[in-house]
Design a protein around this motif. Sequence first.
Motif, PDB file in Angstrom:
ATOM      1  N   ALA A  81       0.869  -0.918  -0.281  1.00  0.00           N
ATOM      2  CA  ALA A  81      -0.187  -0.110  -0.380  1.00  0.00           C
ATOM      3  C   ALA A  81       1.068   0.713  -0.511  1.00  0.00           C
ATOM      4  CB  ALA A  81      -1.019   0.324   1.576  1.00  0.00           C
ATOM      5  N   THR A  82       0.411   2.351  -0.858  1.00  0.00           N
ATOM      6  CA  THR A  82       1.223   3.720  -0.663  1.00  0.00           C
ATOM      7  C   THR A  82       0.677   4.323  -0.893  1.00  0.00           C
ATOM      8  OG1 THR A  82       2.859   2.348  -1.893  1.00  0.00           O
ATOM      9  CG2 THR A  82       3.334   4.428  -1.978  1.00  0.00           C
ATOM     10  N   LEU A  83       0.761   5.442  -0.243  1.00  0.00           N
ATOM     11  CA  LEU A  83      -0.339   6.710   0.107  1.00  0.00           C
ATOM     12  C   LEU A  83       1.035   7.866  -0.923  1.00  0.00           C
ATOM     13  CD1 LEU A  83      -3.371   7.955   0.608  1.00  0.00           C
ATOM     14  CD2 LEU A  83      -2.202   8.556   2.799  1.00  0.00           C
ATOM     15  N   PHE A  84       0.156   9.202  -1.159  1.00  0.00           N
ATOM     16  CA  PHE A  84       0.718   9.920  -2.209  1.00  0.00           C
ATOM     17  C   PHE A  84       0.472  11.273  -1.872  1.00  0.00           C
ATOM     18  CE2 PHE A  84       2.034   6.511  -4.986  1.00  0.00           C
ATOM     19  CZ  PHE A  84       3.576   6.849  -4.930  1.00  0.00           C
ATOM     20  N   THR A  85       1.133  12.290  -1.371  1.00  0.00           N
ATOM     21  CA  THR A  85       0.239  14.046  -1.103  1.00  0.00           C
ATOM     22  C   THR A  85       0.992  14.862  -2.320  1.00  0.00           C
ATOM     23  OG1 THR A  85       1.699  14.572   0.188  1.00  0.00           O
ATOM     24  CG2 THR A  85       0.443  13.822   1.248  1.00  0.00           C
ATOM     25  N   VAL A  86       0.067  15.241  -3.202  1.00  0.00           N
ATOM     26  CA  VAL A  86       0.095  16.077  -3.935  1.00  0.00           C
ATOM     27  C   VAL A  86      -0.090  17.648  -3.819  1.00  0.00           C
ATOM     28  CG1 VAL A  86      -0.396  16.155  -6.712  1.00  0.00           C
ATOM     29  CG2 VAL A  86      -0.668  14.064  -5.744  1.00  0.00           C
ATOM     30  N   ASP A  87       0.780  18.108  -4.319  1.00  0.00           N
ATOM     31  CA  ASP A  87       1.164  20.039  -3.845  1.00  0.00           C
ATOM     32  C   ASP A  87       0.445  20.420  -4.837  1.00  0.00           C
ATOM     33  OD1 ASP A  87       2.891  19.694  -5.647  1.00  0.00           O
ATOM     34  OD2 ASP A  87       4.612  20.315  -4.353  1.00  0.00           O
ATOM     35  N   LYS A  88      -0.039  22.245  -4.968  1.00  0.00           N
ATOM     36  CA  LYS A  88      -0.388  22.396  -5.641  1.00  0.00           C
ATOM     37  C   LYS A  88       0.353  22.558  -7.272  1.00  0.00           C
ATOM     38  CE  LYS A  88      -2.956  25.803  -2.097  1.00  0.00           C
ATOM     39  NZ  LYS A  88      -4.411  24.846  -2.241  1.00  0.00           N
ATOM     40  N   ALA A  89       1.793  22.499  -6.598  1.00  0.00           N
ATOM     41  CA  ALA A  89       2.827  22.494  -8.410  1.00  0.00           C
ATOM     42  C   ALA A  89       2.562  21.074  -8.855  1.00  0.00           C
ATOM     43  CB  ALA A  89       4.023  22.925  -7.856  1.00  0.00           C
ATOM     44  N   ASN A  90       1.296  19.998  -8.461  1.00  0.00           N
ATOM     45  CA  ASN A  90       1.156  18.352  -9.031  1.00  0.00           C
ATOM     46  C   ASN A  90       2.589  17.396  -8.948  1.00  0.00           C
ATOM     47  OD1 ASN A  90      -0.650  16.323  -9.891  1.00  0.00           O
ATOM     48  ND2 ASN A  90      -0.448  17.009 -11.864  1.00  0.00           N
ATOM     49  N   THR A 110       2.947  10.642   8.079  1.00  0.00           N
ATOM     50  CA  THR A 110       2.546  11.552   7.420  1.00  0.00           C
ATOM     51  C   THR A 110       2.409  13.146   7.750  1.00  0.00           C
ATOM     52  OG1 THR A 110       0.486  11.331   6.458  1.00  0.00           O
ATOM     53  CG2 THR A 110       1.613   9.346   5.957  1.00  0.00           C
ATOM     54  N   ASP A 111       2.783  13.114   6.449  1.00  0.00           N
ATOM     55  CA  ASP A 111       1.845  15.024   7.036  1.00  0.00           C
ATOM     56  C   ASP A 111       0.994  15.982   6.535  1.00  0.00           C
ATOM     57  OD1 ASP A 111       2.833  15.123   4.301  1.00  0.00           O
ATOM     58  OD2 ASP A 111       4.400  16.081   4.113  1.00  0.00           O
ATOM     59  N   ILE A 112      -0.053  14.674   6.298  1.00  0.00           N
ATOM     60  CA  ILE A 112      -1.223  15.158   5.897  1.00  0.00           C
ATOM     61  C   ILE A 112      -2.152  16.117   6.995  1.00  0.00           C
ATOM     62  CG2 ILE A 112      -3.637  13.939   5.460  1.00  0.00           C
ATOM     63  CD1 ILE A 112      -2.713  12.071   4.371  1.00  0.00           C
ATOM     64  N   GLY A 113      -2.017  16.007   7.950  1.00  0.00           N
ATOM     65  CA  GLY A 113      -2.665  16.826   8.953  1.00  0.00           C
ATOM     66  C   GLY A 113      -1.855  18.192   9.231  1.00  0.00           C
ATOM     67  N   ALA A 114      -0.662  18.659   8.540  1.00  0.00           N
ATOM     68  CA  ALA A 114      -0.334  19.514   8.274  1.00  0.00           C
ATOM     69  C   ALA A 114       0.326  20.345   7.265  1.00  0.00           C
ATOM     70  CB  ALA A 114       1.420  19.652   9.088  1.00  0.00           C
ATOM     71  N   LEU A 115      -0.676  19.959   6.470  1.00  0.00           N
ATOM     72  CA  LEU A 115      -1.040  19.904   5.203  1.00  0.00           C
ATOM     73  C   LEU A 115      -2.639  20.438   4.581  1.00  0.00           C
ATOM     74  CD1 LEU A 115       0.877  17.628   2.505  1.00  0.00           C
ATOM     75  CD2 LEU A 115       1.720  19.716   2.961  1.00  0.00           C
ATOM     76  N   ASN A 118      -6.455  24.090   8.134  1.00  0.00           N
ATOM     77  CA  ASN A 118      -8.166  24.673   8.149  1.00  0.00           C
ATOM     78  C   ASN A 118      -9.200  24.065   7.842  1.00  0.00           C
ATOM     79  OD1 ASN A 118      -6.671  26.825   9.464  1.00  0.00           O
ATOM     80  ND2 ASN A 118      -6.036  27.636   7.328  1.00  0.00           N
ATOM     81  N   LYS A 119     -10.346  24.719   8.527  1.00  0.00           N
ATOM     82  CA  LYS A 119     -11.350  23.872   7.672  1.00  0.00           C
ATOM     83  C   LYS A 119     -11.591  24.423   6.810  1.00  0.00           C
ATOM     84  CE  LYS A 119     -16.169  23.762   9.193  1.00  0.00           C
ATOM     85  NZ  LYS A 119     -16.998  24.788  10.397  1.00  0.00           N
ATOM     86  N   SER A 120     -12.169  23.107   5.916  1.00  0.00           N
ATOM     87  CA  SER A 120     -12.132  23.298   4.520  1.00  0.00           C
ATOM     88  C   SER A 120     -11.098  22.831   3.547  1.00  0.00           C
ATOM     89  CB  SER A 120     -13.359  24.923   4.092  1.00  0.00           C
ATOM     90  OG  SER A 120     -13.165  26.213   3.881  1.00  0.00           O
ATOM     91  N   ASP A 121     -10.055  23.455   4.665  1.00  0.00           N
ATOM     92  CA  ASP A 121      -9.065  23.248   3.154  1.00  0.00           C
ATOM     93  C   ASP A 121      -8.764  22.259   2.139  1.00  0.00           C
ATOM     94  OD1 ASP A 121      -7.832  25.449   3.631  1.00  0.00           O
ATOM     95  OD2 ASP A 121      -6.211  25.129   5.213  1.00  0.00           O
ATOM     96  N   LYS A 122      -8.515  21.709   0.760  1.00  0.00           N
ATOM     97  CA  LYS A 122      -8.344  20.559   0.064  1.00  0.00           C
ATOM     98  C   LYS A 122      -6.999  20.064   0.440  1.00  0.00           C
ATOM     99  CE  LYS A 122     -12.045  20.319  -2.810  1.00  0.00           C
ATOM    100  NZ  LYS A 122     -12.419  20.935  -4.097  1.00  0.00           N
ATOM    101  N   LEU A 123      -6.695  18.943  -0.199  1.00  0.00           N
ATOM    102  CA  LEU A 123      -5.460  18.003  -0.762  1.00  0.00           C
ATOM    103  C   LEU A 123      -5.858  17.094  -1.592  1.00  0.00           C
ATOM    104  CD1 LEU A 123      -2.612  17.815   0.330  1.00  0.00           C
ATOM    105  CD2 LEU A 123      -3.371  16.615   1.827  1.00  0.00           C
ATOM    106  N   LYS A 124      -4.687  17.030  -2.653  1.00  0.00           N
ATOM    107  CA  LYS A 124      -5.057  16.092  -3.417  1.00  0.00           C
ATOM    108  C   LYS A 124      -4.319  14.906  -3.115  1.00  0.00           C
ATOM    109  CE  LYS A 124      -4.839  16.415  -7.744  1.00  0.00           C
ATOM    110  NZ  LYS A 124      -4.364  16.913  -9.360  1.00  0.00           N
ATOM    111  N   LEU A 125      -5.066  13.505  -2.722  1.00  0.00           N
ATOM    112  CA  LEU A 125      -4.000  12.551  -2.535  1.00  0.00           C
ATOM    113  C   LEU A 125      -3.972  11.269  -3.810  1.00  0.00           C
ATOM    114  CD1 LEU A 125      -5.302  11.951   0.955  1.00  0.00           C
ATOM    115  CD2 LEU A 125      -3.530  12.858   0.459  1.00  0.00           C
TER     116      LEU A 125
END
Length: 146
Positions: A81-90, A110-115, A118-125
């Motif tokens: 199992a591998t999970l990726f976080t993707v920043d705004k620059a893809n 992982t650093d998902i909580g830091a990314l 704020n409430k309503s922030d989006k993160l691509k995974l």
Amino acid sequence: MNRHTKLAILLAPFLILGGYVLSDLYLEDQASDLRLYQMQPFGHCDVINQKCILKSGEFEINVMHDNGITTVNSTFPLDTATLFTVDKANNPTGYQLGMKETPYYWKRETDIGALIPNKSDKLKLRFIGEIKGGKYIAEFYTQTVK
């Protein structure tokens, strides 16, 4: 009984055994071929509040994040199992998850909580899970509601 019938009776067991072995080799070769399955989020995905389910047919995974640890649990045992976080620059950052206690539960810090602080922030995974040569892939957004 003529000689053709005798020869057929003599060769039949060898032909049956050879056919069985060849069919087994063929099926084993087919099983090793790459198979990709696309997973889709089931409803709204909120990893922080532990409400993120990805589905592909009967197969489901639940992605959750709590106290810096991201956990994935699945309905079928995973090989990897591998999970990726993707920043705004893809640009992706990969996290190879480790098995927790059984192949149904995988986790990693992982650093998902830091990314998404704020409430309503989006993160691509992105998620890639492997089961016996089949790869289950997903690209989805997580958004904190509460």
